[in-house]
Design a protein around this motif. Structure first.
Motif, mmCIF file in Angstrom:
data_model
loop_
_atom_site.group_PDB
_atom_site.id
_atom_site.type_symbol
_atom_site.label_atom_id
_atom_site.label_comp_id
_atom_site.label_asym_id
_atom_site.label_seq_id
_atom_site.Cartn_x
_atom_site.Cartn_y
_atom_site.Cartn_z
ATOM 1 N N LYS A 112 0.740 -1.025 0.133
ATOM 2 C CA LYS A 112 0.168 -0.004 -0.152
ATOM 3 C C LYS A 112 1.032 1.062 0.167
ATOM 4 O O LYS A 112 1.662 1.332 0.908
ATOM 5 N N ILE A 113 0.746 2.087 -0.717
ATOM 6 C CA ILE A 113 1.616 3.301 -1.056
ATOM 7 C C ILE A 113 0.658 4.410 -1.427
ATOM 8 O O ILE A 113 -0.239 4.750 -2.040
ATOM 9 N N GLN A 114 1.153 5.574 -0.662
ATOM 10 C CA GLN A 114 0.822 6.811 -0.893
ATOM 11 C C GLN A 114 1.380 7.737 -1.540
ATOM 12 O O GLN A 114 2.557 8.018 -1.361
ATOM 13 N N PHE A 115 0.914 8.028 -2.831
ATOM 14 C CA PHE A 115 1.541 8.829 -3.736
ATOM 15 C C PHE A 115 1.286 10.287 -3.550
ATOM 16 O O PHE A 115 0.390 10.691 -2.906
ATOM 17 N N SER A 116 2.163 10.927 -4.237
ATOM 18 C CA SER A 116 2.121 12.506 -4.023
ATOM 19 C C SER A 116 0.875 12.963 -4.563
ATOM 20 O O SER A 116 0.433 14.169 -4.234
ATOM 21 N N ASP A 117 -0.015 12.410 -5.401
ATOM 22 C CA ASP A 117 -1.031 13.040 -6.092
ATOM 23 C C ASP A 117 -2.332 12.622 -4.948
ATOM 24 O O ASP A 117 -3.321 13.241 -5.298
ATOM 25 N N GLY A 118 -1.903 12.348 -3.794
ATOM 26 C CA GLY A 118 -2.920 12.117 -2.835
ATOM 27 C C GLY A 118 -3.526 10.805 -2.713
ATOM 28 O O GLY A 118 -4.558 10.620 -1.831
ATOM 29 N N ILE A 119 -3.305 10.100 -3.572
ATOM 30 C CA ILE A 119 -4.128 8.916 -3.550
ATOM 31 C C ILE A 119 -3.448 7.693 -2.997
ATOM 32 O O ILE A 119 -2.086 7.471 -3.443
ATOM 33 N N ASN A 120 -4.012 6.808 -2.240
ATOM 34 C CA ASN A 120 -3.460 5.686 -1.879
ATOM 35 C C ASN A 120 -3.722 4.249 -2.354
ATOM 36 O O ASN A 120 -4.715 4.176 -3.027
ATOM 37 N N ARG A 121 -2.343 3.759 -2.956
ATOM 38 C CA ARG A 121 -2.762 2.673 -3.902
ATOM 39 C C ARG A 121 -2.052 1.445 -3.482
ATOM 40 O O ARG A 121 -1.241 1.454 -3.006
ATOM 41 N N LYS A 122 -2.905 0.463 -3.977
ATOM 42 C CA LYS A 122 -2.169 -1.161 -3.742
ATOM 43 C C LYS A 122 -1.729 -1.513 -4.891
ATOM 44 O O LYS A 122 -2.354 -1.694 -6.000
ATOM 45 N N ILE A 123 -0.497 -1.849 -4.874
ATOM 46 C CA ILE A 123 0.211 -2.531 -6.023
ATOM 47 C C ILE A 123 0.501 -4.043 -5.647
ATOM 48 O O ILE A 123 0.990 -4.554 -4.686
ATOM 49 N N ALA A 124 0.233 -4.907 -6.555
ATOM 50 C CA ALA A 124 0.194 -6.201 -6.316
ATOM 51 C C ALA A 124 1.736 -6.654 -6.497
ATOM 52 O O ALA A 124 2.613 -5.979 -7.205
ATOM 53 N N ALA A 125 2.164 -7.676 -5.594
ATOM 54 C CA ALA A 125 3.457 -8.019 -5.660
ATOM 55 C C ALA A 125 3.878 -8.564 -6.864
ATOM 56 O O ALA A 125 5.074 -8.236 -7.196
ATOM 57 N N SER A 126 3.105 -9.043 -7.793
ATOM 58 C CA SER A 126 3.511 -9.401 -9.294
ATOM 59 C C SER A 126 3.869 -8.035 -9.809
ATOM 60 O O SER A 126 4.537 -8.163 -10.955
ATOM 61 N N HIS A 127 3.614 -6.815 -9.270
ATOM 62 C CA HIS A 127 4.079 -5.563 -10.229
ATOM 63 C C HIS A 127 5.312 -4.854 -9.454
ATOM 64 O O HIS A 127 5.491 -3.646 -9.869
ATOM 65 N N PHE A 128 5.697 -5.670 -8.335
ATOM 66 C CA PHE A 128 6.772 -4.862 -7.787
ATOM 67 C C PHE A 128 7.840 -4.423 -8.668
ATOM 68 O O PHE A 128 8.544 -3.380 -8.481
ATOM 69 N N THR A 129 8.196 -5.334 -9.683
ATOM 70 C CA THR A 129 9.113 -4.830 -10.735
ATOM 71 C C THR A 129 8.836 -3.549 -11.291
ATOM 72 O O THR A 129 10.154 -3.033 -11.783
ATOM 73 N N THR A 130 7.830 -2.824 -11.256
ATOM 74 C CA THR A 130 7.512 -1.737 -11.914
ATOM 75 C C THR A 130 7.922 -0.550 -11.104
ATOM 76 O O THR A 130 7.799 0.636 -11.151
ATOM 77 N N LEU A 131 8.042 -0.823 -9.633
ATOM 78 C CA LEU A 131 8.454 0.283 -8.507
ATOM 79 C C LEU A 131 9.966 0.611 -8.740
ATOM 80 O O LEU A 131 10.788 -0.427 -8.795
ATOM 81 N N GLN A 132 10.250 1.646 -8.802
ATOM 82 C CA GLN A 132 11.786 2.171 -8.735
ATOM 83 C C GLN A 132 12.128 2.864 -7.584
ATOM 84 O O GLN A 132 11.133 3.637 -7.118
ATOM 85 N N PRO A 133 13.309 3.124 -6.793
ATOM 86 C CA PRO A 133 13.622 3.875 -5.983
ATOM 87 C C PRO A 133 13.702 5.341 -6.415
ATOM 88 O O PRO A 133 13.754 5.627 -7.472
ATOM 89 N N ALA A 134 13.076 6.096 -5.478
ATOM 90 C CA ALA A 134 12.835 7.556 -5.715
ATOM 91 C C ALA A 134 13.464 8.178 -4.592
ATOM 92 O O ALA A 134 13.691 7.862 -3.541
ATOM 93 N N ALA A 135 14.090 9.637 -4.794
ATOM 94 C CA ALA A 135 14.513 10.444 -3.686
ATOM 95 C C ALA A 135 13.652 10.746 -2.912
ATOM 96 O O ALA A 135 12.527 11.142 -3.039
ATOM 97 N N ALA A 136 14.265 11.051 -1.562
ATOM 98 C CA ALA A 136 13.289 11.190 -0.336
ATOM 99 C C ALA A 136 12.756 12.685 -0.520
ATOM 100 O O ALA A 136 11.450 12.760 -0.404
ATOM 101 N N ALA A 137 13.305 13.449 -1.203
ATOM 102 C CA ALA A 137 12.936 14.829 -1.610
ATOM 103 C C ALA A 137 11.615 14.894 -2.679
ATOM 104 O O ALA A 137 10.986 16.043 -2.725
ATOM 105 N N ALA A 138 11.659 14.008 -3.477
ATOM 106 C CA ALA A 138 10.696 13.878 -4.470
ATOM 107 C C ALA A 138 9.174 13.726 -3.858
ATOM 108 O O ALA A 138 8.253 14.006 -4.585
#
Length: 80
Positions: free
Chosen positions: A31-57
């Protein structure tokens, strides 16, 4: 990429969401809270689409201010 609570990530397929903070992780999803204000659930099968981002971002969404309801005047006059 290892997904853990508190990590700042971005979704490669949805850059318009902005960076997100991982709120919760289990074997099936994150469960991830994105900067656009929406909490989204990302399936484990899609973890490969997640990339590290800078904390300031990551910009947390503004706190929602509860609406103040107007106080209705009481009716004191009674019909006789």
């Amino acid at each position: 990429m290892l997904i853990k609570t508190g990590s700042i990530v971005s979704h490669a397929g949805a850059q318009e969401w902005g960076a997100g903070k991982v709120l919760e992780v289990n074997a099936a999803m994150a469960k991830i809270q994105f900067s656009d204000g929406i909490n989204r659930k990302i399936a484990a099968s899609h973890f490969t689409t997640l990339q590290p981002a800078a904390a300031a971002a990551y910009m947390p969404p503004p706190e929602a201010v509860p609406a103040v309801k107007a106080i209705r005047a009481s009716r004191t006059a009674k019909k006789i």
